[in-house]
Motif scaffolding. Structure first.
Motif: not given
Length: 408
Positions: A218-242
């Motif tokens: 059966k066809n299932v929905d393929r989840h993806y990130l929208n522009h806003e969610e993608l931008s949130q991850i790109v802009a996030k500053r992480f202290i942890s190197e890993r």
């Protein structure tokens, strides 16, 4: 072990034209209503035969010797039955007969077949197969072992006994007992089909039980990130190197469409100049062996340049510091929590994001997207297009701006 309705009977087998004289004594083995007969090489007058006891009536020495002989045959059949039970195979009257007669049994079993397949596949991991594919067949092996034990009370099953009913029962078992989703069930049955086709080619079985089996994904929905969610991850500053490194690898996949295994084996040599003079990725997909040629977008180039002098990458000869798939998914869960993303971040969702948010929604033709993703069939890529309602809205908005005749 499941009990079987096993019985042994000695009887006289008269010919149709019998008139008088001695009649051959036969043994009849019955299991679950199915019979197998064996001649004892002895005979008896019908008038001296006790049908209830299955022995000859009398006290003479020759009668005693004949009854002792029948007792010995009976013990031998019981031992043959126990040997079949101990073997863990499906108990049949024919199997007991063959064991008693000492016939070489050339039968093969289902678990034997899948173990043989998995051993051969294991030796080809990294060449023709990836570890993930082998793991799926190992899971199938576990499912079959549990199913056969619970359903038939044995640890294996003669490959010749695999029929349409077995497939239907296994299908039902996965859906009911294991609570598996439809597509997972169909995929496991499909993988079992490969095992059975190999058995057919080897002559281990005579007919294909898949002729009437019908299982549809059966066809299932393929989840993806929208522009806003993608931008949130790109802009996030992480202290942890890993976490920072895993975020960078994930974003790189979002802007290249590479699957985990493909980015894991990516090397500097895969980055070359394309026909436009810009940097491209040229590689073959591990899963399909198809060629992927991907022009690098600025975000992906920045990530590559950032790790150009990374010691781990240089020592391992890799383009990016990609952890194991298990660690990757574990760290992505942390990243999602820290960024407030409710969707489950995986390498698959990165690939889907490239196909949707990064390319199709920005007007890249589906033919080009399909080629970059390394799909062997454009219909696979069309699954992504079907879920893009927003793209339909954008396209229709362009149409609204065009001049049309007004109807009053």
């Amino acid at each position: 072990m499941m009990k079987t309705n096993f019985s042994l009977l000695f009887y006289l087998k008269k010919q149709k034209n019998y008139i008088s004289g001695n009649v051959p004594i036969y043994m009849r083995i019955t299991v679950q209503g199915k019979r197998a007969e064996i001649a004892t090489s002895r005979d008896c007058e019908p008038g001296r035969w006790n049908a209830r006891a299955g022995r000859v009536i009398g006290s003479k020495e020759d009668v005693k010797m004949l009854n002792v002989y029948l007792d010995q045959l009976q013990n031998s059949v019981y031992l043959a039955h126990q040997a079949v039970v101990n073997s863990g195979l499906f108990i049949t009257a024919e199997a007991i007969k063959n064991k008693y007669l000492g016939k070489a049994d050339n039968a093969h079993t289902l678990i034997e077949a899948i173990k043989d397949h998995n051993e051969k596949m294991k030796s080809l991991v990294g060449k023709d197969y990836v570890q993930g594919t082998l793991n799926r067949y190992k899971v199938l092996e576990k499912h079959l072992l549990t199913f056969i034990t619970s359903k038939y009370g044995v640890i294996d099953k003669d490959i010749r006994d695999i029929d349409q009913a077995f497939l239907n029962d296994f299908d039902y078992y996965l859906r009911s007992d294991k609570n598996c989703a439809n597509n997972y069930v169909v995929k496991n049955i499909k993988n079992l089909g490969k095992i059975l086709r190999l058995c057919l080619e080897k002559g281990w079985m005579e007919k294909d039980p898949f002729i009437a089996y019908k299982g549809k994904t059966k066809n299932v929905d393929r989840h993806y990130l929208n522009h806003e969610e993608l931008s949130q991850i790109v802009a996030k500053r992480f202290i942890s190197e890993r976490l920072r490194q895993v975020r960078d690898v994930f974003i790189f996949c979002c802007f290249t469409g590479l699957a985990y295994v493909d980015v894991f084996k990516l090397k500097q040599s895969h980055i070359q100049k394309g026909n436009d003079g810009e940097r491209w990725i040229f590689t073959n997909r591990q899963k399909t062996k198809t060629r992927s040629a991907i022009p690098l977008l600025p975000t992906a180039i920045n990530i590559i340049d950032q790790y150009a002098e990374n010691k781990v990458c240089i020592n391992n000869g890799n383009l990016l510091p990609v952890p194991s798939n298990q660690k990757m998914n574990e760290y992505l869960k942390e990243i999602a929590d820290l960024c407030g993303i409710e969707k489950k971040l995986t390498s698959h969702i990165a690939r889907h994001t490239f196909a949707t948010t990064v390319t199709l929604l920005n007007g890249v033709p589906i033919e080009s997207v399909s080629k970059m993703l390394g799909h062997t069939n454009i219909r696979t890529t069309q699954h992504y297009a079907k879920i893009l309602d927003i793209k339909v809205g954008v396209d229709m908005n362009k149409l609204r701006k065009k001049s049309f005749l007004n109807f009053s």
